[in-house]
Design an enzyme around this catalytic site. Structure first.
Site, PDB file in Angstrom:
ATOM      1  N   CYS A  77       0.144 -31.753 -12.164  1.00 14.45           N
ATOM      2  CA  CYS A  77       1.489 -31.896 -11.571  1.00 14.45           C
ATOM      3  C   CYS A  77       1.467 -32.399 -10.131  1.00 14.45           C
ATOM      4  O   CYS A  77       2.493 -32.864  -9.635  1.00 14.45           O
ATOM      5  CB  CYS A  77       2.264 -30.581 -11.663  1.00 14.45           C
ATOM      6  SG  CYS A  77       1.581 -29.247 -10.656  1.00 14.45           S
ATOM      7  N   HIS A 137       0.825  -1.212   0.000  1.00 17.04           N
ATOM      8  CA  HIS A 137       0.000   0.000   0.000  1.00 17.04           C
ATOM      9  C   HIS A 137       0.856   1.257   0.000  1.00 17.04           C
ATOM     10  O   HIS A 137       1.905   1.306   0.655  1.00 17.04           O
ATOM     11  CB  HIS A 137      -0.897   0.018   1.242  1.00 17.04           C
ATOM     12  CG  HIS A 137      -1.933  -1.054   1.237  1.00 17.04           C
ATOM     13  ND1 HIS A 137      -3.029  -1.021   0.416  1.00 17.04           N
ATOM     14  CD2 HIS A 137      -2.034  -2.206   1.952  1.00 17.04           C
ATOM     15  CE1 HIS A 137      -3.775  -2.102   0.631  1.00 17.04           C
ATOM     16  NE2 HIS A 137      -3.193  -2.839   1.559  1.00 17.04           N
ATOM     17  N   ARG A 158      -7.504 -11.509   9.371  1.00 21.14           N
ATOM     18  CA  ARG A 158      -6.818 -10.316   9.901  1.00 21.14           C
ATOM     19  C   ARG A 158      -6.727 -10.436  11.418  1.00 21.14           C
ATOM     20  O   ARG A 158      -7.721 -10.791  12.064  1.00 21.14           O
ATOM     21  CB  ARG A 158      -7.628  -9.053   9.589  1.00 21.14           C
ATOM     22  CG  ARG A 158      -7.958  -8.840   8.130  1.00 21.14           C
ATOM     23  CD  ARG A 158      -8.979  -7.715   7.996  1.00 21.14           C
ATOM     24  NE  ARG A 158      -9.383  -7.509   6.611  1.00 21.14           N
ATOM     25  CZ  ARG A 158     -10.388  -8.151   6.018  1.00 21.14           C
ATOM     26  NH1 ARG A 158     -11.097  -9.046   6.676  1.00 21.14           N
ATOM     27  NH2 ARG A 158     -10.686  -7.898   4.760  1.00 21.14           N
ATOM     28  N   SER A 215      -3.742  -5.446   8.132  1.00 22.76           N
ATOM     29  CA  SER A 215      -3.336  -4.622   6.996  1.00 22.76           C
ATOM     30  C   SER A 215      -3.047  -3.196   7.461  1.00 22.76           C
ATOM     31  O   SER A 215      -3.796  -2.669   8.282  1.00 22.76           O
ATOM     32  CB  SER A 215      -4.452  -4.610   5.949  1.00 22.76           C
ATOM     33  OG  SER A 215      -4.010  -3.951   4.804  1.00 22.76           O
TER      34      SER A 215
END
Ligand code: FAD
Length: 474
Positions: free
Chosen positions: A438, A49, A309, A334
């Site tokens: 895979c 950010h 969070r 965040s």
């Protein structure tokens, strides 16, 4: 006796270990999972950010802006995918226009460079798939995107190369104050350290309360996402936000450094680290995102995921000495990914203020490279395959990942021990088929190289078994 012991190896613990490993210190990182970056660090929006969102004067504001500056250089030195794509916050109404002005002022106060308000048409010129209803936008050219788990791995690996110890599958269960530091009780026995750093993410409150009386409450909040195929990867060229609200930065639409499109998150209170996804949450994400970018084709979704969070009742990062020689790095929600290297710098200052002697090493390593076969020129590929034929065997067809790259990861300072561990290091399984092709071959390689039978290989965390037992003799 260690000088510093770090609990948790997400981006916060890894950045702290990396930063401290430049000094002559005996460092250990204790992580309860079987890999680094296996908590919130692997499941977020991956945005570095710019720093206009946090309230001026908070730790979040200061460390966001500083962290974004440091990340650019670190990602270049440590070979972490990083793209300086910039971000746009969209306005759809006069109220939103006013919010953008507030964000602009906040950003300027926080020291975010080059912020600019755009008209709706200017924004659509920069990103043509934006909605016709966008009335204005805040442009932040310094916002970037990165690969969060590779960032964490690169920091942790480099710390290990600089002498730090990493103990995986080692859960801290108790802390006892001693005259010269702390006795740290774990699932793998006792450790002694002069200083302890709590970087336990969603579990930081529990770790804090092992050492000191309660001073904060973590209120976990889950965010859910869509990850879309590369066919949608260029739907937008910037990180596209809507105006932030009481639940945070809101639903974004953004490119990823791996060429996909990411859409999310919502914000729902949960218990602990509940990363389940829900139909309601994902419907909310989809409907909200379409307001910004109406043409996103959700039929191209290849995966849903969620991250939690570690929000707290204090509303800011909690970076403080909670007891003698015990430092909390808690409430790192965040912009924690962005702020991580700045949090590490600040943590080091606090420990130095608490008596930790810092003598720089002369031989500190601050570079890292890994082979990315897909990105090489045809001549480079041919040369590499001639030298090491394993680079000629493509294991993941979607992402063109070779056996040579998997073997390289297995010989790295923090080798993978699970199928997702391989995916996080080399990208096998990240493509459209999500490991359908895979996956079994990665299991075979892991089993062969780790010297175990395939039924010992897990998908991700301990206990996520893939195979029950052998059904045919062989
Ligand atoms: C939905 C969402 C979107 C986000 N988007 C962004 C974004 O775009 N940009 C940004 O800057 N930030 C973003 N963030 C925030 C960012 O992801 C976090 O701040 C960051 O990942 C936190 O890292 P951490 O190392 O503190 O925690 P974690 O990554 O959770 O690591 C903590 C580690 O501690 C370990 N641990 C816990 N307890 C113990 C114990 N007792 N013993 C040993 N180990 C233990 C855990 O296993 C875990 O590995 C987002 C977060 C969420 C949830």
């Amino acid at each position: 006796m260690y000088d510093v012991l770090i609990i948790g190896c997400g981006i916060t613990g890894a950045a702290a270990a990396f930063h401290l490993s430049r000094y002559q210190l005996k460092i250990a990182v204790l992580e309860q999972e079987n890999d680094v970056a296996d908590g919130t660090t692997k499941a977020n929006s991956a945005i570095l950010h710019a720093g206009y969102d946090p309230e001026p004067g908070t730790l979040m504001a200061r460390l966001n802006v500083r962290g974004a500056q440091l990340a650019k250089d670190l990602c270049a030195k440590l070979d972490v995918p990083y793209l300086p794509c910039g971000s746009l916050v969209l306005a759809f109404s006069p109220e939103d226009d006013a919010t953008l002005h507030t964000l602009l002022q906040r950003g300027q106060t926080n020291g975010v460079p080059e912020l600019r308000l755009l008209t709706g048409d200017e924004a659509r010129e920069m990103d043509p798939n934006l909605s016709d209803r966008v009335t204005s936008a805040l442009y932040a050219p310094t916002a970037a995107i990165c690969s969060p788990w590779e960032y964490c791995l690169a920091l942790a690996e480099t710390a290990v190369r600089n002498g730090a110890e990493l103990h995986l599958d080692t859960a801290v269960t108790g802390l006892e104050r001693q005259e010269d530091g702390w006795l740290v009780r774990t699932s793998k026995g006792d450790f002694r350290s002069r200083y302890v750093i709590n970087a336990a993410g969603v579990w930081a409150q529990a770790v804090h309360e092992m050492a000191a009386p309660a001073t904060f409450t973590i209120r976990p909040s889950r965010g859910q996402y869509f990850l879309l195929d590369k066919s949608e990867g260029s739907r937008v060229g910037h990180v596209i936000f809507q105006c932030p609200g009481p639940n945070g930065k809101g639903v974004l639409v953004a490119p990823t450094v791996h060429g996909n499109l990411i859409v999310g998150p919502d914000a729902t209170p949960v218990e602990g680290d509940d990363v389940s996804t829900t139909a309601d949450g994902l419907a909310f994400v989809r409907d909200t995102a379409l307001k910004s970018v109406p043409s996103v084709n959700f039929r191209e979704s290849i995966r849903n995921f969620a991250g939690v969070r570690s929000s707290t009742d204090r509303g800011d990062f909690i970076i403080e000495l909670a007891a003698p020689h015990f430092l909390d790095l808690a409430g790192i929600c965040s912009p924690g990914l962005t702020a991580a290297p700045a949090i590490a710098e600040y943590a080091t200052q606090l420990l130095a203020g608490d008596g930790l002697a810092l003598a720089e090493k002369k031989d500190f390593i601050c570079h890292r490279r890994r082979t990315r076969f897909h990105d090489l020129s045809p001549q480079e590929k041919a040369k590499l395959v001639e030298r090491e034929p394993a680079y000629g065997r493509v294991i993941c067809r979607c992402e063109t990942v070779t056996e040579g790259e998997i073997l390289e990861a297995l010989r790295s300072p923090i080798p993978p021990r699970s199928v997702d561990g391989v995916k996080r290091r080399v990208g096998a399984g990240m493509g459209r088929c999500q490991g359908g092709f895979c996956g079994p071959r990665v299991v075979e390689i892991l089993a062969r190289e780790l010297g175990v039978t395939p039924d010992h290989i897990v998908q991700d965390k301990a206990g996520s078994w893939l195979l029950a037992s052998q059904t045919k003799g062989g």
